[in-house]
Write a protein that holds these residues in place. Structure first.
Motif, PDB file in Angstrom:
ATOM      1  N   THR A 185      30.128 -27.080  -1.035  1.00 32.84           N
ATOM      2  CA  THR A 185      29.202 -27.105  -2.286  1.00 32.84           C
ATOM      3  C   THR A 185      27.895 -26.160  -2.013  1.00 32.84           C
ATOM      4  OG1 THR A 185      29.840 -28.890  -3.113  1.00 32.84           O
ATOM      5  CG2 THR A 185      27.948 -28.409  -3.836  1.00 32.84           C
ATOM      6  N   GLY A 186      27.319 -26.346  -0.853  1.00 37.26           N
ATOM      7  CA  GLY A 186      26.110 -25.572  -0.349  1.00 37.26           C
ATOM      8  C   GLY A 186      26.560 -24.081  -0.439  1.00 37.26           C
ATOM      9  N   ALA A 187      27.515 -23.841   0.084  1.00 37.33           N
ATOM     10  CA  ALA A 187      27.925 -22.449   0.502  1.00 37.33           C
ATOM     11  C   ALA A 187      28.205 -21.890  -0.838  1.00 37.33           C
ATOM     12  CB  ALA A 187      29.019 -22.457   1.348  1.00 37.33           C
ATOM     13  N   GLN A 188      29.131 -22.444  -1.701  1.00 31.76           N
ATOM     14  CA  GLN A 188      29.348 -21.804  -3.168  1.00 31.76           C
ATOM     15  C   GLN A 188      27.995 -21.626  -3.730  1.00 31.76           C
ATOM     16  OE1 GLN A 188      31.839 -25.276  -4.517  1.00 31.76           O
ATOM     17  NE2 GLN A 188      33.763 -24.088  -3.731  1.00 31.76           N
ATOM     18  N   GLN A 189      26.994 -22.625  -3.667  1.00 30.63           N
ATOM     19  CA  GLN A 189      26.026 -22.527  -4.475  1.00 30.63           C
ATOM     20  C   GLN A 189      24.981 -21.191  -4.131  1.00 30.63           C
ATOM     21  OE1 GLN A 189      23.983 -26.186  -4.421  1.00 30.63           O
ATOM     22  NE2 GLN A 189      25.360 -27.085  -6.131  1.00 30.63           N
ATOM     23  N   ALA A 190      25.274 -21.092  -2.739  1.00 30.69           N
ATOM     24  CA  ALA A 190      24.140 -19.852  -1.988  1.00 30.69           C
ATOM     25  C   ALA A 190      25.054 -18.497  -2.211  1.00 30.69           C
ATOM     26  CB  ALA A 190      24.025 -20.124  -0.625  1.00 30.69           C
ATOM     27  N   GLY A 191      26.521 -18.597  -2.680  1.00 28.64           N
ATOM     28  CA  GLY A 191      27.080 -17.652  -2.770  1.00 28.64           C
ATOM     29  C   GLY A 191      27.349 -16.659  -1.512  1.00 28.64           C
ATOM     30  N   VAL A 192      27.816 -17.385  -0.270  1.00 29.80           N
ATOM     31  CA  VAL A 192      27.807 -16.950   1.115  1.00 29.80           C
ATOM     32  C   VAL A 192      29.280 -17.521   1.647  1.00 29.80           C
ATOM     33  CG1 VAL A 192      25.513 -16.313   1.277  1.00 29.80           C
ATOM     34  CG2 VAL A 192      26.189 -18.534   2.133  1.00 29.80           C
ATOM     35  N   PRO A 193      29.663 -16.939   2.535  1.00 25.41           N
ATOM     36  CA  PRO A 193      30.693 -17.648   3.232  1.00 25.41           C
ATOM     37  C   PRO A 193      30.384 -19.010   4.059  1.00 25.41           C
ATOM     38  CG  PRO A 193      30.641 -15.448   3.729  1.00 25.41           C
ATOM     39  CD  PRO A 193      29.385 -15.675   2.963  1.00 25.41           C
ATOM     40  N   LEU A 194      31.204 -19.662   4.170  1.00 27.64           N
ATOM     41  CA  LEU A 194      30.886 -21.200   4.778  1.00 27.64           C
ATOM     42  C   LEU A 194      30.195 -21.021   5.986  1.00 27.64           C
ATOM     43  CD1 LEU A 194      31.171 -24.056   4.614  1.00 27.64           C
ATOM     44  CD2 LEU A 194      33.227 -24.084   5.522  1.00 27.64           C
ATOM     45  N   ARG A 195      30.881 -20.243   7.132  1.00 30.95           N
ATOM     46  CA  ARG A 195      30.484 -19.977   8.301  1.00 30.95           C
ATOM     47  C   ARG A 195      28.675 -19.479   8.196  1.00 30.95           C
ATOM     48  NH1 ARG A 195      33.259 -21.853  13.161  1.00 30.95           N
ATOM     49  NH2 ARG A 195      32.401 -20.737  15.041  1.00 30.95           N
ATOM     50  N   GLU A 196      28.642 -18.599   7.514  1.00 33.90           N
ATOM     51  CA  GLU A 196      27.236 -17.836   7.296  1.00 33.90           C
ATOM     52  C   GLU A 196      26.208 -19.122   6.761  1.00 33.90           C
ATOM     53  OE1 GLU A 196      25.016 -14.388   4.794  1.00 33.90           O
ATOM     54  OE2 GLU A 196      27.296 -14.260   5.121  1.00 33.90           O
ATOM     55  N   TYR A 197      26.738 -19.841   5.714  1.00 29.10           N
ATOM     56  CA  TYR A 197      25.773 -20.848   5.090  1.00 29.10           C
ATOM     57  C   TYR A 197      25.302 -21.912   6.578  1.00 29.10           C
ATOM     58  CZ  TYR A 197      24.202 -24.703   2.449  1.00 29.10           C
ATOM     59  OH  TYR A 197      23.397 -25.749   1.877  1.00 29.10           O
ATOM     60  N   THR A 198      26.464 -22.264   6.972  1.00 23.18           N
ATOM     61  CA  THR A 198      26.264 -23.415   8.119  1.00 23.18           C
ATOM     62  C   THR A 198      25.253 -22.929   9.323  1.00 23.18           C
ATOM     63  OG1 THR A 198      28.327 -23.123   9.000  1.00 23.18           O
ATOM     64  CG2 THR A 198      28.080 -24.954   7.499  1.00 23.18           C
ATOM     65  N   GLU A 199      25.609 -21.836   9.482  1.00 22.43           N
ATOM     66  CA  GLU A 199      24.786 -21.054  10.680  1.00 22.43           C
ATOM     67  C   GLU A 199      23.250 -21.169  10.859  1.00 22.43           C
ATOM     68  OE1 GLU A 199      24.127 -19.411  14.478  1.00 22.43           O
ATOM     69  OE2 GLU A 199      26.080 -20.023  13.724  1.00 22.43           O
ATOM     70  N   GLN A 200      22.945 -20.983   9.491  1.00 26.44           N
ATOM     71  CA  GLN A 200      21.348 -21.061   9.445  1.00 26.44           C
ATOM     72  C   GLN A 200      20.941 -22.722   9.735  1.00 26.44           C
ATOM     73  OE1 GLN A 200      19.921 -21.024   5.348  1.00 26.44           O
ATOM     74  NE2 GLN A 200      22.039 -21.298   4.738  1.00 26.44           N
TER      75      GLN A 200
END
Length: 471
Positions: free
Chosen positions: A77-92
């Motif tokens: 959900t977080g990655a979708q809301q941020a509009g970025v791929p899952l791996r990129e979202y979780t890396e931060q």
């Protein structure tokens, strides 16, 4: 011998590893959809102390794994809301977690796997296949579920009432009612817009519970592992379902010991976004406190007791660490050649009390009390001039031994080594202040003291000269 409370048996038991002096330990790591909060870090700091006690008090070799849950409902959900791929979202958030653990002095475990690592996904597929062969699964609408009715021992960790279980009623969310035992999802069928893999159970992605079982068994070897740790809120459903998956697949016990850390409250209330009391480490630092003081506070109560975080408590933690730091600095002033039986006895007593406290189910509160008893007794000896250099060295060595486990003094020293004002500038200003006082320009000397204080550096004058320390 170390004794640990085992949630599985509800009693303290003597602990020793089963394989050649190596402890195989798994702890559930963060779900990386946001920055970990101080309640999360109560668990990780306590697990770190367990690791250190096993290494430094017991002499064992560690093989520890703490995972990153980088795919679940929240991360997607977080990655979708941020509009970025899952791996990129979780890396931060993984980077943020690493920064926070470093600042809190938490040792890096031997393994820190991500659920979406290819080797771990393959292990999840293998685990599902084994569960299917053993008759513990069924499929519905492209998803694979664990059928709890096929495992008579299901519920043994949480002591669930079998009469209340609703086998045959499946749930496919990662978190569900903590009062309602239901068949849980192992592998979720692909949904539009979600990341997807195929490990033999059809296109989809893993359920949260499956991830930890697969990673623990892959990285730590044949079950049972020695210790599985986590927050008390994970007993059910997460850890109960880990046991079901692991034991259903291997037909062997999953973990010999289960260690659970109690909740952290904030000003006597449960942390919640609605109350605005969910604090992160950067929040604490922004209030002028140090990470070492937070680590101290998180260890100030036994891990199986609820702990109340307050800002007044942080002030007390800061003062306790200042007291230890001032004591260690005072030891440096001891110059006599004689030895003191009183100090030697106090040091030996503190060593015995500390080991006894930590061996008794990691009683860090009693361990800290042993340190302050030593500080009190040795300060009295210094006042009475009943201490020599060798005694002071022995006391310092004892404090260092204790801190190998607690990790607060070393952390404070590291912070002091990186003060808010460069060390060279502090020393130059101390020299300038000394010169001002020599020429009796006390206004200039006081100005230097006040200016440094405003920048977070305190000056203390003593017979041996001027000492500085961080606020």
């Amino acid at each position: 011998m170390l004794r640990l409370y085992n949630t599985l048996t509800r009693q303290e038991e003597p602990f020793a590893p089963t394989q050649d002096g190596t402890v195989r330990m798994y702890a559930c790591g963060p779900t990386v959809y946001a920055r970990a909060h101080i309640g999360n870090f109560r668990t990780y700091v306590c697990v770190d102390v367990l690791r250190r006690a096993l290494k430094h008090l017991c002499g064992y070799t560690m093989r520890e794994a703490i995972n990153y849950t980088d795919v679940d409902d929240k991360t997607i959900t977080g990655a979708q809301q941020a509009g970025v791929p899952l791996r990129e979202y979780t890396e931060q958030w993984i980077r943020a977690f690493r920064e926070d653990t470093e600042q809190l002095g938490i040792e890096v475990p031997e393994e820190m796997p991500r659920a979406t690592d290819e080797a771990n996904l393959r292990a999840m597929g293998d685990l599902i296949a084994q569960l299917e062969r053993n008759g513990h699964t069924y499929r519905r609408d492209g998803s694979t579920y664990f059928k709890i009715a096929t495992l008579p021992e299901y519920g043994k960790l949480a002591r669930l009432d079998h009469e209340g279980m609703k086998s045959g009623v499946s749930v496919d969310v990662d978190e569900y009612s903590k009062e309602d035992a239901r068949d849980f999802v192992l592998w979720k069928a692909t949904r539009p817009g979600e990341p997807t893999w195929d490990v033999g159970a059809g296109p989809g992605r893993p359920g949260w519970h499956l991830e930890c079982s697969a990673m623990a068994l892959r990285l730590l070897g044949e079950p049972p592992i020695d210790i599985h740790a986590g927050g008390i809120d994970l007993i059910f459903p997460h850890h109960e379902n880990e046991i079901a998956q692991s034991e259903g697949a291997t037909r062997r016990p999953f973990s010999r010991f289960w260690m659970h850390i109690e909740h952290l409250f904030v000003e006597n209330e449960k942390m919640s976004k609605s109350l605005g009391n969910v604090y992160t480490l950067p929040d604490v630092l922004a209030r002028g406190h140090r990470a070492s003081a937070l680590r101290y506070l998180l260890l100030s109560s036994h891990y199986r007791k609820q702990l109340n975080f307050t800002w007044a408590g942080m002030e007390q933690a800061e003062e306790s660490l200042r007291r230890i730091g001032d004591f260690l600095a005072r030891l440096e002033t001891v110059s006599a050649d004689h030895s003191s039986e009183t100090v030697q006895a106090a040091t030996d007593e503190a060593r015995g009390a500390f080991r006894s406290a930590l061996f008794h189910d990691l009683n860090t509160a009693a361990g800290l009390a042993a340190i302050f008893d030593l500080v009190r007794d040795v300060n009295a000896a210094i006042d009475a001039k009943d201490i020599g250099r060798a005694d002071a060295d022995a006391v310092r060595h004892a404090i260092d031994e204790f801190d190998c486990v607690l990790g607060v003094v070393t952390l404070r020293r590291a912070e002091d080594a990186q003060p808010p004002v460069p060390v060279e500038e502090i020393e130059r200003l101390i020299d300038e202040r000394k010169a001002a006082r020599t020429r009796r320009d006390f206004a200039a000397a006081d100005g230097i003291r006040h200016a440094l204080a405003e920048r977070g550096i305190l000056l203390e004058d003593n017979p041996g000269g001027t000492r500085w320390k961080r606020k």
